[in-house]
Design a protein around this motif. Structure first.
Motif, PDB file in Angstrom:
ATOM      1  N   MET A  70      42.948  53.548  36.004  1.00  0.00           N
ATOM      2  CA  MET A  70      43.657  53.009  34.895  1.00  0.00           C
ATOM      3  C   MET A  70      42.744  52.371  33.808  1.00  0.00           C
ATOM      4  O   MET A  70      43.054  52.689  32.559  1.00  0.00           O
ATOM      5  CB  MET A  70      44.290  51.609  35.471  1.00  0.00           C
ATOM      6  CG  MET A  70      44.911  50.463  34.464  1.00  0.00           C
ATOM      7  SD  MET A  70      46.619  51.268  34.084  1.00  0.00           S
ATOM      8  CE  MET A  70      47.361  49.729  33.399  1.00  0.00           C
ATOM      9  N   MET A  71      41.717  52.104  33.963  1.00  0.00           N
ATOM     10  CA  MET A  71      40.571  51.608  33.296  1.00  0.00           C
ATOM     11  C   MET A  71      40.075  52.937  32.199  1.00  0.00           C
ATOM     12  O   MET A  71      40.020  52.810  31.298  1.00  0.00           O
ATOM     13  CB  MET A  71      39.388  50.964  33.727  1.00  0.00           C
ATOM     14  CG  MET A  71      39.425  49.631  34.086  1.00  0.00           C
ATOM     15  SD  MET A  71      37.903  48.957  34.668  1.00  0.00           S
ATOM     16  CE  MET A  71      38.445  47.162  34.899  1.00  0.00           C
ATOM     17  N   LEU A  72      40.046  54.014  32.933  1.00  0.00           N
ATOM     18  CA  LEU A  72      39.488  55.197  32.081  1.00  0.00           C
ATOM     19  C   LEU A  72      40.630  55.638  31.267  1.00  0.00           C
ATOM     20  O   LEU A  72      40.490  55.852  30.011  1.00  0.00           O
ATOM     21  CB  LEU A  72      39.197  56.296  33.032  1.00  0.00           C
ATOM     22  CG  LEU A  72      39.080  57.691  32.642  1.00  0.00           C
ATOM     23  CD1 LEU A  72      37.640  57.492  31.809  1.00  0.00           C
ATOM     24  CD2 LEU A  72      38.817  58.778  33.794  1.00  0.00           C
ATOM     25  N   TYR A  95      45.197  44.203  35.022  1.00  0.00           N
ATOM     26  CA  TYR A  95      44.395  44.722  36.046  1.00  0.00           C
ATOM     27  C   TYR A  95      44.658  43.711  37.436  1.00  0.00           C
ATOM     28  O   TYR A  95      44.646  44.094  38.520  1.00  0.00           O
ATOM     29  CB  TYR A  95      42.989  44.605  35.960  1.00  0.00           C
ATOM     30  CG  TYR A  95      42.558  45.806  34.880  1.00  0.00           C
ATOM     31  CD1 TYR A  95      43.195  47.147  34.775  1.00  0.00           C
ATOM     32  CD2 TYR A  95      41.670  45.646  33.664  1.00  0.00           C
ATOM     33  CE1 TYR A  95      42.987  48.089  33.839  1.00  0.00           C
ATOM     34  CE2 TYR A  95      41.309  46.597  32.748  1.00  0.00           C
ATOM     35  CZ  TYR A  95      41.937  47.750  32.863  1.00  0.00           C
ATOM     36  OH  TYR A  95      41.961  48.795  31.858  1.00  0.00           O
ATOM     37  N   GLY A  96      44.812  42.384  36.872  1.00  0.00           N
ATOM     38  CA  GLY A  96      45.215  41.588  38.001  1.00  0.00           C
ATOM     39  C   GLY A  96      46.582  41.758  38.668  1.00  0.00           C
ATOM     40  O   GLY A  96      46.720  41.733  39.980  1.00  0.00           O
ATOM     41  N   ALA A  97      47.679  42.103  37.767  1.00  0.00           N
ATOM     42  CA  ALA A  97      48.910  42.655  38.311  1.00  0.00           C
ATOM     43  C   ALA A  97      48.625  43.910  39.341  1.00  0.00           C
ATOM     44  O   ALA A  97      49.254  43.848  40.325  1.00  0.00           O
ATOM     45  CB  ALA A  97      49.767  42.727  37.279  1.00  0.00           C
ATOM     46  N   TRP A 155      44.448  40.326  28.031  1.00  0.00           N
ATOM     47  CA  TRP A 155      45.845  41.195  28.378  1.00  0.00           C
ATOM     48  C   TRP A 155      45.249  42.064  29.306  1.00  0.00           C
ATOM     49  O   TRP A 155      45.836  42.206  30.331  1.00  0.00           O
ATOM     50  CB  TRP A 155      46.222  41.872  27.294  1.00  0.00           C
ATOM     51  CG  TRP A 155      47.360  42.686  27.561  1.00  0.00           C
ATOM     52  CD1 TRP A 155      48.804  41.912  27.468  1.00  0.00           C
ATOM     53  CD2 TRP A 155      47.635  43.813  27.948  1.00  0.00           C
ATOM     54  NE1 TRP A 155      49.711  42.886  27.845  1.00  0.00           N
ATOM     55  CE2 TRP A 155      48.980  44.160  28.146  1.00  0.00           C
ATOM     56  CE3 TRP A 155      46.850  45.020  28.150  1.00  0.00           C
ATOM     57  CZ2 TRP A 155      49.698  45.352  28.536  1.00  0.00           C
ATOM     58  CZ3 TRP A 155      47.421  46.306  28.432  1.00  0.00           C
ATOM     59  CH2 TRP A 155      48.759  46.188  28.849  1.00  0.00           C
ATOM     60  N   PHE A 156      44.059  42.797  29.260  1.00  0.00           N
ATOM     61  CA  PHE A 156      43.439  43.821  30.366  1.00  0.00           C
ATOM     62  C   PHE A 156      43.341  42.881  31.736  1.00  0.00           C
ATOM     63  O   PHE A 156      43.804  43.544  32.725  1.00  0.00           O
ATOM     64  CB  PHE A 156      42.223  44.414  29.933  1.00  0.00           C
ATOM     65  CG  PHE A 156      42.417  45.621  28.978  1.00  0.00           C
ATOM     66  CD1 PHE A 156      43.573  46.552  29.069  1.00  0.00           C
ATOM     67  CD2 PHE A 156      41.200  45.926  27.970  1.00  0.00           C
ATOM     68  CE1 PHE A 156      43.682  47.216  27.866  1.00  0.00           C
ATOM     69  CE2 PHE A 156      41.526  46.909  27.145  1.00  0.00           C
ATOM     70  CZ  PHE A 156      42.671  47.562  27.039  1.00  0.00           C
ATOM     71  N   SER A 200      50.439  38.029  28.063  1.00  0.00           N
ATOM     72  CA  SER A 200      50.970  38.246  26.675  1.00  0.00           C
ATOM     73  C   SER A 200      51.215  37.098  25.957  1.00  0.00           C
ATOM     74  O   SER A 200      50.907  36.735  24.843  1.00  0.00           O
ATOM     75  CB  SER A 200      51.676  39.514  26.585  1.00  0.00           C
ATOM     76  OG  SER A 200      52.252  39.606  25.247  1.00  0.00           O
ATOM     77  N   TRP A 201      52.221  36.172  26.692  1.00  0.00           N
ATOM     78  CA  TRP A 201      52.596  34.953  25.925  1.00  0.00           C
ATOM     79  C   TRP A 201      51.452  34.058  25.919  1.00  0.00           C
ATOM     80  O   TRP A 201      51.319  33.321  24.720  1.00  0.00           O
ATOM     81  CB  TRP A 201      53.570  34.363  27.064  1.00  0.00           C
ATOM     82  CG  TRP A 201      53.884  32.828  26.906  1.00  0.00           C
ATOM     83  CD1 TRP A 201      54.508  32.377  25.639  1.00  0.00           C
ATOM     84  CD2 TRP A 201      53.413  31.571  27.585  1.00  0.00           C
ATOM     85  NE1 TRP A 201      54.675  30.892  25.722  1.00  0.00           N
ATOM     86  CE2 TRP A 201      53.992  30.655  26.853  1.00  0.00           C
ATOM     87  CE3 TRP A 201      52.446  31.500  28.661  1.00  0.00           C
ATOM     88  CZ2 TRP A 201      53.770  29.241  27.166  1.00  0.00           C
ATOM     89  CZ3 TRP A 201      52.275  30.325  29.032  1.00  0.00           C
ATOM     90  CH2 TRP A 201      52.934  29.046  28.347  1.00  0.00           C
TER      91      TRP A 201
END
Length: 188
Positions: free
Chosen positions: A60-62, A87-89, A82-83, A128-129
């Motif tokens: 995902m990071m790539l 990534y936490g999700a 946001w990242f 995001s909020w």
């Protein structure tokens, strides 16, 4: 010989996840992506749990690097936060998948994809909020954020169900064609 089977299985699982991540580069509707499918696939097939987190998040990071640096070349305030939420999700989805996908059944996969879609929606939109500055930091602002994201959730749910089905189905077909891939142990 057993070690070669293990390495082959591990390599194929990694390749499937990497191919899914590369598919993010193909034009698609907003929110329609393989992210959830990659996390659930890793949770289901890596016998060593650390790979289930490392490989999908690294893939995902790539793909994020390519999308955000080469394609969009845009700087967004709060992007790092946001990242972290994204990534936490993903990590929460892997954790959920390790429990819900112990038995490979279509209902388990579909239910996991729906649950993962909800996790991704709730966590990333909360991020995001909190960090985008687009919404007031009130309950009303949080509600507005979640409502504004509903079209992305619909697309995300559709993509999550499709990609989860394709990734799992393709790998199960490979296992059927090459029974030696059924081994239950990964490298290190």
């Amino acid at each position: 010989m057993e070690n070669k089977k293990v390495n082959l299985r591990f390599g194929i699982i990694c390749a499937v996840i990497l191919l899914a991540a590369v598919s993010r580069l193909i034009p698609h509707p907003a929110g329609f992506a393989p992210i959830v499918g990659m996390a659930l696939f890793g949770a289901a097939y890596y016998s060593k749990r650390h790979w289930a987190y490392i490989i999908p998040i690294a893939a995902m990071m790539l793909s994020d690097f390519v999308l955000n640096t080469w394609v969009y070349s845009a700087h967004v305030d709060g992007l790092m936060f946001w990242f972290l939420y994204t990534y936490g999700a993903l990590a929460l989805i892997v954790l959920m998948g390790t429990f819900t996908l112990k038995k490979m059944r279509i209902l388990n996969m579909a239910g996991s994809a729906v649950g993962a879609s909800v996790i991704f929606y709730v966590v990333t939109n909360f991020g995001s909020w909190l960090s985008s500055g687009m919404y007031l930091h009130t309950w009303e602002g949080l509600g507005t954020c979640y409502v504004a994201a509903l079209p992305f959730f619909r697309n995300g749910l559709a993509g999550d169900l499709l990609y989860t089905g394709v990734l799992f189905g393709a790998f199960e077909l490979l296992i059927y064609a090459f029974p030696s891939l059924k081994t239950q142990h990964d490298i290190a």
